[in-house]
Scaffold this motif. Structure first.
Motif, PDB file in Angstrom:
ATOM      1  N   CYS A 222      27.795  -9.259  21.419  1.00 55.81           N
ATOM      2  CA  CYS A 222      26.425  -8.897  21.769  1.00 55.81           C
ATOM      3  C   CYS A 222      26.312  -8.986  23.280  1.00 55.81           C
ATOM      4  CB  CYS A 222      25.419  -9.823  21.085  1.00 55.81           C
ATOM      5  SG  CYS A 222      23.694  -9.309  21.330  1.00 55.81           S
ATOM      6  N   ASP A 223      26.170  -7.833  23.914  1.00 59.00           N
ATOM      7  CA  ASP A 223      26.257  -7.807  25.371  1.00 59.00           C
ATOM      8  C   ASP A 223      25.495  -6.600  25.908  1.00 59.00           C
ATOM      9  OD1 ASP A 223      27.208  -8.798  27.852  1.00 59.00           O
ATOM     10  OD2 ASP A 223      29.142  -9.253  26.924  1.00 59.00           O
ATOM     11  N   THR A 224      25.444  -6.487  27.242  1.00 52.82           N
ATOM     12  CA  THR A 224      24.884  -5.287  27.838  1.00 52.82           C
ATOM     13  C   THR A 224      25.817  -4.116  27.552  1.00 52.82           C
ATOM     14  OG1 THR A 224      26.052  -5.592  29.938  1.00 52.82           O
ATOM     15  CG2 THR A 224      23.874  -6.648  29.713  1.00 52.82           C
ATOM     16  N   PRO A 225      25.302  -2.900  27.580  1.00 55.62           N
ATOM     17  CA  PRO A 225      26.172  -1.749  27.348  1.00 55.62           C
ATOM     18  C   PRO A 225      27.359  -1.704  28.313  1.00 55.62           C
ATOM     19  CG  PRO A 225      23.885  -1.076  27.224  1.00 55.62           C
ATOM     20  CD  PRO A 225      23.886  -2.501  27.713  1.00 55.62           C
ATOM     21  N   GLU A 226      27.099  -2.029  29.577  1.00 58.32           N
ATOM     22  CA  GLU A 226      28.176  -1.978  30.573  1.00 58.32           C
ATOM     23  C   GLU A 226      29.280  -2.983  30.251  1.00 58.32           C
ATOM     24  OE1 GLU A 226      24.414  -0.460  32.299  1.00 58.32           O
ATOM     25  OE2 GLU A 226      24.961  -2.277  31.209  1.00 58.32           O
ATOM     26  N   GLU A 227      28.904  -4.204  29.924  1.00 54.61           N
ATOM     27  CA  GLU A 227      29.909  -5.230  29.611  1.00 54.61           C
ATOM     28  C   GLU A 227      30.659  -4.893  28.335  1.00 54.61           C
ATOM     29  OE1 GLU A 227      31.042  -8.210  31.140  1.00 54.61           O
ATOM     30  OE2 GLU A 227      30.200  -7.003  32.760  1.00 54.61           O
ATOM     31  N   LEU A 228      29.972  -4.315  27.383  1.00 51.70           N
ATOM     32  CA  LEU A 228      30.616  -3.953  26.121  1.00 51.70           C
ATOM     33  C   LEU A 228      31.737  -2.946  26.357  1.00 51.70           C
ATOM     34  CD1 LEU A 228      29.620  -4.830  23.160  1.00 51.70           C
ATOM     35  CD2 LEU A 228      29.033  -2.420  22.924  1.00 51.70           C
ATOM     36  N   VAL A 229      31.467  -1.958  27.197  1.00 56.55           N
ATOM     37  CA  VAL A 229      32.470  -0.929  27.475  1.00 56.55           C
ATOM     38  C   VAL A 229      33.589  -1.471  28.348  1.00 56.55           C
ATOM     39  CG1 VAL A 229      32.867   1.296  28.598  1.00 56.55           C
ATOM     40  CG2 VAL A 229      30.863   0.980  27.154  1.00 56.55           C
ATOM     41  N   ARG A 230      33.240  -2.243  29.351  1.00 51.68           N
ATOM     42  CA  ARG A 230      34.240  -2.705  30.318  1.00 51.68           C
ATOM     43  C   ARG A 230      35.029  -3.914  29.838  1.00 51.68           C
ATOM     44  NH1 ARG A 230      29.863  -1.902  35.172  1.00 51.68           N
ATOM     45  NH2 ARG A 230      30.201   0.335  35.461  1.00 51.68           N
ATOM     46  N   HIS A 231      34.398  -4.758  29.023  1.00 54.27           N
ATOM     47  CA  HIS A 231      35.059  -5.988  28.591  1.00 54.27           C
ATOM     48  C   HIS A 231      34.840  -6.234  27.102  1.00 54.27           C
ATOM     49  CE1 HIS A 231      35.724  -6.821  32.830  1.00 54.27           C
ATOM     50  NE2 HIS A 231      34.420  -6.696  33.053  1.00 54.27           N
ATOM     51  N   PRO A 232      35.386  -5.377  26.239  1.00 53.79           N
ATOM     52  CA  PRO A 232      35.236  -5.594  24.796  1.00 53.79           C
ATOM     53  C   PRO A 232      35.862  -6.912  24.375  1.00 53.79           C
ATOM     54  CG  PRO A 232      36.867  -3.880  25.250  1.00 53.79           C
ATOM     55  CD  PRO A 232      36.204  -4.190  26.555  1.00 53.79           C
ATOM     56  N   ALA A 233      35.152  -7.638  23.502  1.00 51.29           N
ATOM     57  CA  ALA A 233      35.583  -8.993  23.145  1.00 51.29           C
ATOM     58  C   ALA A 233      36.621  -9.021  22.038  1.00 51.29           C
ATOM     59  CB  ALA A 233      34.356  -9.822  22.726  1.00 51.29           C
ATOM     60  N   THR A 234      36.684  -7.972  21.214  1.00 50.82           N
ATOM     61  CA  THR A 234      37.624  -7.948  20.094  1.00 50.82           C
ATOM     62  C   THR A 234      38.277  -6.581  19.994  1.00 50.82           C
ATOM     63  OG1 THR A 234      36.048  -7.142  18.432  1.00 50.82           O
ATOM     64  CG2 THR A 234      36.111  -9.537  18.813  1.00 50.82           C
ATOM     65  N   ALA A 235      39.326  -6.499  19.196  1.00 53.38           N
ATOM     66  CA  ALA A 235      40.010  -5.217  18.986  1.00 53.38           C
ATOM     67  C   ALA A 235      39.072  -4.208  18.330  1.00 53.38           C
ATOM     68  CB  ALA A 235      41.256  -5.430  18.127  1.00 53.38           C
ATOM     69  N   PHE A 236      38.181  -4.695  17.455  1.00 52.53           N
ATOM     70  CA  PHE A 236      37.238  -3.799  16.798  1.00 52.53           C
ATOM     71  C   PHE A 236      36.294  -3.169  17.819  1.00 52.53           C
ATOM     72  CE2 PHE A 236      33.160  -2.943  14.706  1.00 52.53           C
ATOM     73  CZ  PHE A 236      33.574  -2.127  13.662  1.00 52.53           C
ATOM     74  N   VAL A 237      35.771  -3.963  18.737  1.00 52.03           N
ATOM     75  CA  VAL A 237      34.884  -3.435  19.778  1.00 52.03           C
ATOM     76  C   VAL A 237      35.655  -2.495  20.695  1.00 52.03           C
ATOM     77  CG1 VAL A 237      33.325  -4.025  21.672  1.00 52.03           C
ATOM     78  CG2 VAL A 237      33.470  -5.522  19.678  1.00 52.03           C
ATOM     79  N   GLU A 238      36.864  -2.839  21.016  1.00 49.47           N
ATOM     80  CA  GLU A 238      37.717  -1.993  21.866  1.00 49.47           C
ATOM     81  C   GLU A 238      37.866  -0.601  21.267  1.00 49.47           C
ATOM     82  OE1 GLU A 238      40.313  -0.759  24.841  1.00 49.47           O
ATOM     83  OE2 GLU A 238      39.602  -2.837  24.779  1.00 49.47           O
ATOM     84  N   ALA A 239      38.159  -0.539  19.965  1.00 47.34           N
ATOM     85  CA  ALA A 239      38.330   0.756  19.300  1.00 47.34           C
ATOM     86  C   ALA A 239      37.013   1.532  19.260  1.00 47.34           C
ATOM     87  CB  ALA A 239      38.853   0.536  17.887  1.00 47.34           C
ATOM     88  N   LEU A 240      35.919   0.823  19.128  1.00 51.79           N
ATOM     89  CA  LEU A 240      34.610   1.462  19.042  1.00 51.79           C
ATOM     90  C   LEU A 240      34.209   2.111  20.360  1.00 51.79           C
ATOM     91  CD1 LEU A 240      32.133   1.800  17.096  1.00 51.79           C
ATOM     92  CD2 LEU A 240      31.216  -0.284  18.139  1.00 51.79           C
ATOM     93  N   VAL A 241      34.474   1.439  21.470  1.00 51.97           N
ATOM     94  CA  VAL A 241      33.997   1.926  22.768  1.00 51.97           C
ATOM     95  C   VAL A 241      35.016   2.789  23.497  1.00 51.97           C
ATOM     96  CG1 VAL A 241      32.470  -0.064  23.026  1.00 51.97           C
ATOM     97  CG2 VAL A 241      34.752  -0.126  24.073  1.00 51.97           C
TER      98      VAL A 241
END
Length: 251
Positions: A222-241
């Motif tokens: 759960c993060d800002t859009p910018e942080e989510l894209v630049r620093h995904p916390a998990t492999a699932f988030v990485e694949a999503l963004v």
């Protein structure tokens, strides 16, 4: 600042299938939180817990510091706007009566006669509609117009929280873009707290001041859009963004 919505170690299952598992989250007042994840991850279940449409098996959901499980469900829902994809307008009521429905049944002051007409007109303008539509019936409106009326109805009682469950999924791309812009403007002008469920990562990143990614009933990030894209916390988030990164969504 005290969170306006708080999930504390919430568990929920349906038919023996876990939907939310130790789900904890705090949402600050004025946040536009977009919620994304694949089907069955618990997005809509979490959303419905905020207004008491679904109850937790264990754990607590607090709204403005009060346990939803202890609240009067009717009074709670009148304080929280709710918009769904199918809109759910009453077909036998005019646009004006649909918009004024919650304040009218709640007995709120200033929702009769000319005052009701003026308030309805103001709400229609707020969602980008001509007040001249107030006397028409839902069947005479386009899908985008009906969705706007649904948003106006959800805002009529002056809620501090607005729940939106894939509200734009059934409209065309041009109308969807217009509705997204309207919601950004409404949020900017009103400061209302919005929880917005979507399957579209582009929509989530565009609208959210914060983005919640869920998978298997748990918070992935759960993060800002910018942080989510630049620093995904998990492999699932990485694949999503990753597709958004390739599109240089955030240069």
């Amino acid at each position: 600042m005290e969170p306006i919505i708080c999930f504390e170690h919430v568990f929920k299952s349906f038919g023996g299938q876990a939907v939310l598992q130790d789900f904890s989250l705090e949402i600050q007042p004025g946040t536009f939180l977009t919620v994304i994840g694949r089907s069955g991850c618990g997005k809509t279940t979490a959303l419905k817990m905020v207004n008491g449409l679904t109850r937790a098996d264990s754990g607590r959901v607090l709204v403005q510091g009060k346990d939803v499980a202890q609240a009067d469900p009717v009074a709670l829902r009148r304080r929280i706007g709710y918009v769904i994809q199918s809109v759910g307008l009453f077909p036998h009521m005019t646009v004006e009566k649909n918009v004024a429905y919650v304040p009218s049944i709640a007995g709120m002051d200033g929702w009769k006669g000319q005052a009701r007409r003026e308030k309805t007109a103001a709400l229609l303008r707020q969602v980008g509609l001509d007040p001249a539509l107030a006397g028409r019936f839902p069947r005479t409106l386009s899908g985008g117009q009906r969705q706007r009326v649904g948003i106006a109805r959800a805002l009529a009682a002056g809620p501090e929280i607005l729940l939106m469950d894939e509200p734009f999924g059934a409209v065309d791309e041009i109308t969807r873009a217009q509705l997204q812009e309207e919601m950004q403007r409404i949020h900017r002008e009103s400061g209302i707290t919005i929880l917005f469920v979507t399957h579209d990562i582009g929509e989530a990143l565009k609208l959210g001041t914060r983005v919640l990614v869920m998978d298997q009933g748990q918070v992935q990030q759960c993060d800002t859009p910018e942080e989510l894209v630049r620093h995904p916390a998990t492999a699932f988030v990485e694949a999503l963004v990753e597709p958004q990164r390739r599109l240089k969504y955030y240069g």
